[in-house]
Scaffold this active site. Structure first.
Site, mmCIF file in Angstrom:
data_model
loop_
_atom_site.group_PDB
_atom_site.id
_atom_site.type_symbol
_atom_site.label_atom_id
_atom_site.label_comp_id
_atom_site.label_asym_id
_atom_site.label_seq_id
_atom_site.Cartn_x
_atom_site.Cartn_y
_atom_site.Cartn_z
ATOM 1 N N ARG A 188 -15.079 -26.830 0.972
ATOM 2 C CA ARG A 188 -15.148 -27.470 2.272
ATOM 3 C C ARG A 188 -14.663 -26.533 3.381
ATOM 4 N NH1 ARG A 188 -15.288 -28.638 6.516
ATOM 5 N NH2 ARG A 188 -15.158 -30.581 7.677
ATOM 6 N N TYR A 189 -13.637 -25.746 3.048
ATOM 7 C CA TYR A 189 -13.054 -24.816 4.023
ATOM 8 C C TYR A 189 -13.315 -23.400 3.519
ATOM 9 C CZ TYR A 189 -10.736 -29.196 5.016
ATOM 10 O OH TYR A 189 -10.512 -30.516 5.278
ATOM 11 N N ARG A 203 -10.579 -21.661 0.982
ATOM 12 C CA ARG A 203 -9.986 -22.347 -0.162
ATOM 13 C C ARG A 203 -10.961 -23.336 -0.780
ATOM 14 N NH1 ARG A 203 -8.295 -23.948 4.841
ATOM 15 N NH2 ARG A 203 -7.392 -26.016 5.187
ATOM 16 N N CYS A 260 -5.482 -39.802 -14.630
ATOM 17 C CA CYS A 260 -4.135 -39.727 -14.058
ATOM 18 C C CYS A 260 -3.181 -40.560 -14.911
ATOM 19 C CB CYS A 260 -4.111 -40.305 -12.652
ATOM 20 S SG CYS A 260 -4.795 -39.184 -11.436
ATOM 21 N N CYS A 270 -2.846 -44.942 -8.865
ATOM 22 C CA CYS A 270 -2.282 -45.392 -7.587
ATOM 23 C C CYS A 270 -3.312 -46.316 -6.953
ATOM 24 C CB CYS A 270 -2.037 -44.202 -6.668
ATOM 25 S SG CYS A 270 -1.130 -42.872 -7.443
ATOM 26 N N CYS A 313 -5.674 -44.899 -4.242
ATOM 27 C CA CYS A 313 -6.331 -43.608 -4.509
ATOM 28 C C CYS A 313 -7.675 -43.501 -3.805
ATOM 29 C CB CYS A 313 -6.533 -43.443 -6.006
ATOM 30 S SG CYS A 313 -7.329 -41.890 -6.427
ATOM 31 N N ARG A 345 -9.902 -41.106 -4.504
ATOM 32 C CA ARG A 345 -10.940 -40.661 -5.439
ATOM 33 C C ARG A 345 -11.145 -41.701 -6.517
ATOM 34 N NH1 ARG A 345 -9.122 -35.216 -5.604
ATOM 35 N NH2 ARG A 345 -10.030 -34.211 -3.812
ATOM 36 N N ASP A 399 -6.965 -42.833 3.484
ATOM 37 C CA ASP A 399 -8.408 -42.635 3.660
ATOM 38 C C ASP A 399 -9.185 -43.938 3.522
ATOM 39 O OD1 ASP A 399 -8.572 -39.812 4.113
ATOM 40 O OD2 ASP A 399 -7.871 -39.559 2.048
ATOM 41 N N ASP A 451 -8.004 -36.999 6.932
ATOM 42 C CA ASP A 451 -9.271 -36.426 6.529
ATOM 43 C C ASP A 451 -10.337 -37.208 7.265
ATOM 44 O OD1 ASP A 451 -10.417 -34.411 4.793
ATOM 45 O OD2 ASP A 451 -8.746 -34.896 3.459
ATOM 46 N N LYS A 474 -9.982 -32.026 7.349
ATOM 47 C CA LYS A 474 -8.591 -32.416 7.629
ATOM 48 C C LYS A 474 -8.211 -32.003 9.042
ATOM 49 C CE LYS A 474 -6.115 -32.016 3.322
ATOM 50 N NZ LYS A 474 -7.278 -31.438 2.600
#
Ligand SMILES: *Cc1c(COP(=O)(O)O)cnc(C)c1O
Ligand code: SF4
Length: 360
Positions: free
Chosen positions: A104-105, A108, A117, A121, A124, A126, A285, A322, A329
């Site tokens: 995306r950037y 990185r 996981c 959470c 979350c 994702r 998000d 984001d 971001k």
């Protein structure tokens, strides 16, 4: 008990909760509704319930508003979708350059090494990724990602994410890192993981040896509330930092959990005292079914102003969002925000024509 055994004992069904744990009417309602969904095959999906025994033990068994408990106990509001929510709020699909690699950037990349996981959470972003069967990066996918990174010298940093990369065994993790290093021996590796908070025993001496063999590795932790910083956790933090592994922290601003300047000030102060740098606090998000966790941006900014008054520069994270639809971001301290009806209009720069809409 070692961490792998602990993971096998994860609590995934209502019936597995301890008898003393008082399930609220709302929490029960969630389980009732998903049961019906499964039988009716309505096609609506939801994120499975899963919590480690350790994290459960930090929670209040009788208070449904406990800030630890609200992070893992489902809520029927998750089954509702609010305007602008989606399964891929960051539009990661658009920036996918190989099966698990998101570029995306410019400098990185993000590598999604597993979707599993230790704890799901409830907020979350994702979550779409977690509704699938547990799946781990294959040899071929790793090969494709490593070749891409080898060919793209502008990429200086690779973030291992998912899912939780530290749910993988040491040997699997090391094989991934070794292959990445074969492509680019100088690349900075950043590991985003919640294990410090939810499965601290995952931080073993042998894991630390893996980190030390493959420097430079940065550890990005995920703590949301001071109650997560138990003595057992702080021992592991000390072990990592003493071994030369720098730790950053990312939190998510969550309604009813940590949307209080006093709670956050305490969290960030304890982190700094234990040599962890608060890096980001994220605006929640627009993932499907997470509206009950969202704090209005204006209130978020007021909380951050209060924090600035009491925290040092080291203790103060960036308040970031984001941007919906793949805008990337941004620091909410540095954008132009305007209220328009039920929405905020966000511009990366004042006067910019590019506008991003975010609900109030
Ligand atoms: C957040 C993120 C990064 C890392 O951004 P930093 O600001 O360096 O922490 C990289 N790639 C993607 C796709 C991201 O979402
Ligand atoms: S640790 Fe991160 S990826 Fe895993 S469930 Fe929590 S927020 Fe999602």
């Amino acid at each position: 008990m070692n961490w792998e055994e602990q993971l096998r004992r994860n609590i995934r069904r209502l019936e597995d909760l301890p008898k003393e744990f008082v399930v609220s009417k709302e929490e029960l309602e969630f389980f009732r509704r998903i049961k019906n969904m499964e039988t009716s095959r309505s096609g609506v999906s939801y994120m499975p319930f899963s919590v480690t025994e350790y994290f459960l033990s930090l929670s209040d068994y009788t208070d449904p508003n406990c800030p630890i408990r609200r992070q893992f106990m489902p809520d029927p509001r998750e089954l509702e979708e609010s305007p602008m929510e989606s399964d891929d709020p960051l539009y990661e699909e658009r920036y996918r350059v190989s099966p698990r690699l998101i570029h995306r950037y410019r400098n990185r990349v993000l590598l999604l090494v597993t979707n599993f996981c230790p704890l799901n959470c409830r907020y979350c972003f994702r979550r779409y990724y977690k509704e699938m069967e547990p799946d781990v990066i294959s040899k071929k996918e790793l090969e494709l990602a490593s070749r891409y990174i080898g060919e793209h010298r502008e990429v200086k940093e690779v973030l291992l994410s998912g899912g939780d990369p530290l749910s993988l065994s040491d040997s699997k993790l090391e094989s991934i890192i070794t292959r990445l290093r074969e492509s680019r021996d100088e690349i900075v590796i950043r590991i985003g993981s919640r294990v410090l908070s939810v499965l601290p025993d995952r931080i073993t001496d042998s894991l630390i040896e893996v980190f030390k063999r493959h420097k430079p590795i940065w550890f990005v932790a995920h703590f949301n509330h001071p109650k997560e910083l138990s003595p057992r956790v702080l021992d592991k933090v000390e072990l990592l930092v003493d071994s030369g592994i720098p730790i950053l922290n990312q939190s998510v601003l969550l309604r009813g959990i940590n949307d209080d300047p006093q709670v956050l000030a305490e969290l960030f102060e304890i982190l700094v005292r234990n040599r962890v740098k608060p890096y980001y606090i994220f605006q929640c998000d627009l993932a499907r079914g997470t509206s009950h966790f969202r704090v209005p941006i204006e209130r978020g900014l007021t909380i951050m102003e209060r924090l600035r008054e009491v925290l040092s520069g080291v203790g103060m994270p960036d308040y970031a969002l984001d941007l919906p639809g793949g805008g990337g971001k941004v620091s909410l301290f540095a954008v132009d925000i305007e209220r328009r009806g039920d929405n905020y209009i966000i511009k990366k720069r004042e006067g910019s024509r590019e506008e991003y809409v975010y609900p109030v």
